[in-house]
Write a protein that holds these residues in place. Structure first.
Motif, PDB file in Angstrom:
ATOM      1  N   ARG B  31      10.336  11.241 -61.353  1.00 54.24           N
ATOM      2  CA  ARG B  31       9.514  12.097 -60.422  1.00 54.24           C
ATOM      3  C   ARG B  31       8.112  12.151 -60.419  1.00 54.24           C
ATOM      4  O   ARG B  31       7.203  11.778 -59.595  1.00 54.24           O
ATOM      5  CB  ARG B  31      10.096  13.479 -60.326  1.00 54.24           C
ATOM      6  N   LEU B  34       2.436  12.068 -66.332  1.00 55.86           N
ATOM      7  CA  LEU B  34       1.361  12.770 -66.445  1.00 55.86           C
ATOM      8  C   LEU B  34       0.637  12.357 -67.732  1.00 55.86           C
ATOM      9  O   LEU B  34       1.157  11.880 -68.738  1.00 55.86           O
ATOM     10  CB  LEU B  34       1.472  14.214 -66.706  1.00 55.86           C
ATOM     11  N   TYR B  36      -2.172  13.529 -70.637  1.00 58.35           N
ATOM     12  CA  TYR B  36      -3.150  14.639 -71.101  1.00 58.35           C
ATOM     13  C   TYR B  36      -3.949  14.274 -72.266  1.00 58.35           C
ATOM     14  O   TYR B  36      -3.668  13.330 -72.756  1.00 58.35           O
ATOM     15  CB  TYR B  36      -2.194  15.699 -71.722  1.00 58.35           C
ATOM     16  N   PHE B  45      -4.943  18.749 -68.940  1.00 54.31           N
ATOM     17  CA  PHE B  45      -4.341  17.847 -67.972  1.00 54.31           C
ATOM     18  C   PHE B  45      -5.260  16.781 -67.479  1.00 54.31           C
ATOM     19  O   PHE B  45      -6.416  17.133 -67.246  1.00 54.31           O
ATOM     20  CB  PHE B  45      -3.602  18.672 -66.793  1.00 54.31           C
ATOM     21  N   MET B  48      -1.987  13.089 -62.872  1.00 58.46           N
ATOM     22  CA  MET B  48      -0.298  13.224 -62.502  1.00 58.46           C
ATOM     23  C   MET B  48      -0.319  11.993 -61.728  1.00 58.46           C
ATOM     24  O   MET B  48      -0.784  11.683 -60.337  1.00 58.46           O
ATOM     25  CB  MET B  48      -0.086  14.465 -61.790  1.00 58.46           C
ATOM     26  N   VAL B  92       8.407  13.397 -65.706  1.00 56.84           N
ATOM     27  CA  VAL B  92       9.409  14.358 -65.326  1.00 56.84           C
ATOM     28  C   VAL B  92      10.549  13.764 -64.593  1.00 56.84           C
ATOM     29  O   VAL B  92      10.321  12.691 -63.723  1.00 56.84           O
ATOM     30  CB  VAL B  92       8.867  15.094 -64.187  1.00 56.84           C
ATOM     31  N   LEU B  99       8.926  18.493 -69.124  1.00 51.35           N
ATOM     32  CA  LEU B  99       8.225  17.407 -69.527  1.00 51.35           C
ATOM     33  C   LEU B  99       8.853  16.635 -70.688  1.00 51.35           C
ATOM     34  O   LEU B  99       9.192  17.426 -71.676  1.00 51.35           O
ATOM     35  CB  LEU B  99       6.787  17.536 -69.734  1.00 51.35           C
TER      36      LEU B  99
END
Lengths: 113, 111
Positions: B31, B34, B36, B45, B48, B92, B99
Motif C-alpha cells: 500500500r 514510509l 522516518y 515522519f 510517504m 504498509v 507498519l
C-alpha cells in the motif's frame, strides 16, 4: 494540531515489579493507536495496536498487555517485569480510516534491573 | 510475513557529501512505503510513497519508489551535521495501518 504525550520519560524498575506506561493523544478523534518497542536504537517492533476503545490486537506473545480505556488513551502494562523488557517504548497514532503515516510520541526508556 | 531490509546499516560521511540510503521490501498487497528520521527520541515522519517513479522532495531530502524492483532510495544532498540520525524505512501491506520497519541506517555526518 495533534500532539501525543507519553510518560514517564525514563523509568528504572526491578525485575518482578509491575509496569504502567501511559500515552494520550490530543487534537484528533478515534485515532488508531500503537505501542512499539525499540532495542539497541534500531528497528521498531510492533507490540500492540488498537482501532477503538477496548479493541486491542497483540502482535508478539509476551508478558506485556495493553488497554484503551478512552478514545485517546493507550496504556501498556505488565504484572511482572523481566530483564528482557528493557528498551525504548514508543506510542504512535494514525488517522482512522486510511492514512498510513504514523506519528510518534517522545518515548519511555525503561531499564529493568 | 512482510519484510524490510535497509542498507547500509551504518554510514559515515563529511559535511557537503551526498548520500543514498536504500530500502528493499517484500510485502503482500503493498500500500505504501514510509521514511522516518530518528535522532535521540521519537521518529519524525519524512515521506510517504505510494506510486512508482514519482519523486518526493523536501529541501535537501528526496525519495523515490520502484514498485517493480521493490525498493526505495532516500537521497540527502549537501549533508550537514544535523542530518546525523537513524533513518528508518517502513512498509504498509495487507494489514492496512500496521507498519513493518527495517533496522534503520545510522548516518553520521562529520564536520
Amino acid at each position: 494540531s495533534q500532539t501525543i504525550h507519553q510518560w514517564p520519560a525514563t523509568l528504572v524498575q526491578p525485575v518482578g515489579s509491575p509496569l504502567s506506561l501511559e500515552c494520550t493523544v490530543e487534537g484528533t478523534s478515534n485515532p488508531n493507536l500503537y505501542w512499539y518497542r525499540q532495542a539497541a536504537g534500531r528497528g521498531l517492533q510492533l507490540l500492540f495496536y488498537s482501532v477503538g476503545i477496548g479493541q486491542i490486537s497483540s502482535e508478539v506473545p509476551q508478558n506485556l498487555s495493553a488497554s484503551r480505556p478512552q478514545d485517546r488513551q493507550f496504556i501498556l502494562s505488565s504484572k511482572k517485569l523481566l530483564l528482557s523488557d528493557s528498551g525504548f517504548y514508543l506510542c504512535a497514532w494514525s488517522s482512522w480510516g486510511g492514512a498510513y503515516e504514523q506519528y510518534f510520541g517522545p518515548g519511555t526508556r525503561l531499564t529493568v534491573t | 510475513e512482510d519484510k524490510v531490509v535497509q542498507s547500509p546499516l551504518s554510514l559515515v560521511v563529511h559535511e557537503g557529501d551526498t548520500v543514498t540510503l536504500n530500502c528493499s521490501y517484500e510485502v503482500t498487497n503493498f500500500r505504501s512505503l514510509l521514511w522516518y528520521k530518528q535522532e535521540k527520541k521519537a521518529p519524525t515522519f519524512l515521506f510517504m510513497l505510494t506510486s512508482s517513479g514519482i519523486e518526493k522532495k523536501s529541501g535537501r531530502l528526496s525519495s523515490i519508489l520502484d514498485k517493480k524492483e521493490l525498493f526505495s532510495i532516500l537521497n540527502i544532498t549537501a549533508t550537514q551535521t544535523g542530518d546525523s540520525a537513524v533513518y528508518l524505512c517502513a512498509v504498509v501491506g495487507t494489514s492496512g495501518s500496521r507498519l513493518t520497519f527495517g533496522e534503520g541506517t545510522q548516518l553520521t555526518v562529520n564536520p
